[in-house]
Design an enzyme around this catalytic site. Structure first.
Site, short mmCIF file in Angstrom:
data_model
loop_
_atom_site.label_atom_id
_atom_site.label_comp_id
_atom_site.label_asym_id
_atom_site.label_seq_id
_atom_site.Cartn_x
_atom_site.Cartn_y
_atom_site.Cartn_z
N PRO A 186 -3.08 16.00 -47.94
CA PRO A 186 -3.07 16.16 -46.48
C PRO A 186 -4.37 15.65 -45.85
O PRO A 186 -5.43 15.67 -46.48
CB PRO A 186 -2.96 17.68 -46.28
CG PRO A 186 -2.70 18.27 -47.63
CD PRO A 186 -3.22 17.29 -48.62
N HIS B 243 -13.77 24.90 -40.51
CA HIS B 243 -13.70 23.46 -40.35
C HIS B 243 -13.89 23.10 -38.87
O HIS B 243 -14.06 23.98 -38.03
CB HIS B 243 -12.35 22.94 -40.86
CG HIS B 243 -12.22 22.94 -42.35
ND1 HIS B 243 -11.57 23.94 -43.04
CD2 HIS B 243 -12.68 22.07 -43.28
CE1 HIS B 243 -11.63 23.68 -44.34
NE2 HIS B 243 -12.30 22.55 -44.51
N TYR C 6 -16.18 19.78 -54.07
CA TYR C 6 -14.79 20.08 -53.72
C TYR C 6 -13.89 18.88 -54.02
O TYR C 6 -12.81 19.01 -54.60
CB TYR C 6 -14.73 20.44 -52.24
CG TYR C 6 -13.35 20.69 -51.69
CD1 TYR C 6 -12.69 21.88 -51.94
CD2 TYR C 6 -12.71 19.74 -50.89
CE1 TYR C 6 -11.43 22.12 -51.41
CE2 TYR C 6 -11.46 19.97 -50.37
CZ TYR C 6 -10.82 21.16 -50.62
OH TYR C 6 -9.56 21.38 -50.10
N LYS D 205 -16.77 28.02 -30.79
CA LYS D 205 -18.01 27.67 -30.08
C LYS D 205 -17.76 27.55 -28.57
O LYS D 205 -18.53 28.09 -27.75
CB LYS D 205 -18.55 26.35 -30.65
CG LYS D 205 -19.96 26.00 -30.18
CD LYS D 205 -20.37 24.61 -30.64
CE LYS D 205 -20.41 24.45 -32.14
NZ LYS D 205 -20.97 23.12 -32.53
N LEU E 221 -6.79 19.70 -41.53
CA LEU E 221 -5.81 20.62 -40.95
C LEU E 221 -6.47 21.64 -40.04
O LEU E 221 -7.65 21.94 -40.16
CB LEU E 221 -5.06 21.36 -42.06
CG LEU E 221 -4.33 20.52 -43.09
CD1 LEU E 221 -3.88 21.39 -44.26
CD2 LEU E 221 -3.13 19.81 -42.46
N SER F 118 -6.54 16.83 -51.07
CA SER F 118 -7.33 16.75 -49.83
C SER F 118 -7.77 15.31 -49.61
O SER F 118 -8.03 14.57 -50.56
CB SER F 118 -8.56 17.66 -49.95
OG SER F 118 -9.49 17.36 -48.94
N SER F 119 -7.88 14.93 -48.33
CA SER F 119 -8.37 13.59 -48.03
C SER F 119 -9.84 13.42 -48.40
O SER F 119 -10.36 12.30 -48.39
CB SER F 119 -8.16 13.25 -46.55
OG SER F 119 -8.79 14.21 -45.72
N CYS F 120 -10.52 14.53 -48.73
CA CYS F 120 -11.89 14.44 -49.25
C CYS F 120 -11.94 13.70 -50.59
O CYS F 120 -13.02 13.30 -51.04
CB CYS F 120 -12.49 15.84 -49.45
SG CYS F 120 -12.70 16.77 -47.93
N LYS G 132 -10.63 18.44 -56.68
CA LYS G 132 -9.29 18.05 -56.22
C LYS G 132 -8.80 16.79 -56.92
O LYS G 132 -7.61 16.66 -57.24
CB LYS G 132 -9.33 17.83 -54.69
CG LYS G 132 -9.43 19.11 -53.89
CD LYS G 132 -8.17 19.95 -54.06
CE LYS G 132 -8.16 21.17 -53.17
NZ LYS G 132 -6.93 21.97 -53.33
#
Length: 307
Positions: free
Chosen positions: A160, A176, A132, A184, A163, A103-105, A136
């Site tokens: 990635p 997300h 998280y 919403k 997404l 993940s880009s996190c 990862k």
């Protein structure tokens, strides 16, 4: 091949299964009830019984800012345990090819954009999803360590960008950004609300790729695994402001109200854009633009998939 796909019921997993290439292989995708990835003994036993040729590890506990802030222990331990168990059980069973989804996190909160793969572990993580991100990072590092100890085991990681797409979660408690906006704005249109609240200024920039494009990249990676770098970003190479995503969804949904800002709410990193130089050199690019992706995701939402 006989391929184990973890997370086969999640958004990424289902998009991988929906891709035409999936029909060319025997896809094994046990549910969490059939196989608890957090239990190493169960995972090890499963590998011995089914003997997959290839593993795609797409399982994970995922969620937006609210979920990550609310449940940091689970986001750290569940994701770490799942990744660790899959990798070690695969190695134990002699599975030599594994594709891990990161993940880009994983990138530091203050890293200069665009984010290059070598920046991982060079700075402080974003606090709102630190648990998280740590999980990862550790799983991606474990892939590298396993291959370093024995080069027969090619365990590689795709990183990635954010997404969205069909099979996403639209419930605001778990979603997300893009599916949350779709829910919403759709609810505002349906109920006649003239204003929709945006967390923060809306100026933070994000890169969101359609999940069907990531699935296409995953299948390209399976087919050209030898040429795949050990750690590679997958993204668009361009980003938009959060407010841009609100306007895109409003355009597709047909909502004509206004957006108001709650400046007391967090909006995360100022920017999160991945560098795709390796991806371009490897020879792949995404083909779905934002309006196309939002339209397809919105149609999925309208079909009753609103949880």
């Amino acid at each position: 091949m006989r391929i184990l796909l973890t997370g086969g019921r999640g958004m990424v997993g289902r998009n991988i299964i929906d891709h035409s290439k999936a029909a060319e292989h025997e896809m094994l995708r046990p549910t969490s009830q059939e196989l608890d990835l957090r239990n190493f003994a169960s995972v090890s036993s499963w590998f011995k019984r089914y003997k997959p040729d290839f593993v795609i590890h797409a399982a994970g506990r995922v969620g937006g800012i609210q979920a990550n802030i609310r449940e940091p222990v689970a986001f750290l331990t569940d994701n770490l345990d799942m990744g660790r168990n899959i990798l070690l059980a695969a190695r134990e069973a002699g599975v030599t090819r594994l594709l891990n989804l990161g993940s880009s996190c994983m990138y530091p909160r203050n890293a200069q954009n665009p984010l290059r793969e070598e920046m991982i572990l060079t700075g402080e993580l974003e606090p709102t999803n630190e648990g998280y991100a740590l999980a990862k990072i550790l799983v991606a590092r474990l892939c590298e360590y396993i291959e370093r100890e024995d080069p027969r085991f090619q365990y590689k990681t795709l990183v990635p960008c954010n997404l969205y797409g069909p099979h996403d979660k639209f419930d605001p408690a778990h979603s997300h950004l893009v599916p949350a906006i779709i829910h919403k704005v759709s609810q505002a249109k349906r109920t006649g609300l003239t204003e929709v609240e945006v967390w923060g200024t809306g100026n933070a920039r994000r890169e969101f790729m359609y999940a069907g494009d990531l699935a296409d990249c995953v299948w390209s990676a399976v087919e050209r695994f030898e040429a795949l770098p050990g750690l590679m970003n997958v993204g668009l190479g361009s980003d938009l402001s959060i407010l841009d995503y609100y306007h895109a969804v409003a355009r597709i949904v047909g909502y004509s109200g206004t957006f108001v800002h709650d400046l007391t709410k967090p909006e995360g990193m100022a920017q999160k854009l991945v560098n795709i130089d390796k991806l371009k050199e490897w020879g792949w690019r995404a083909t779905t633009n934002l309006d196309q992706g939002v339209e397809q995701t919105y149609q999925f939402y309208l079909q009753g998939h609103q949880a």
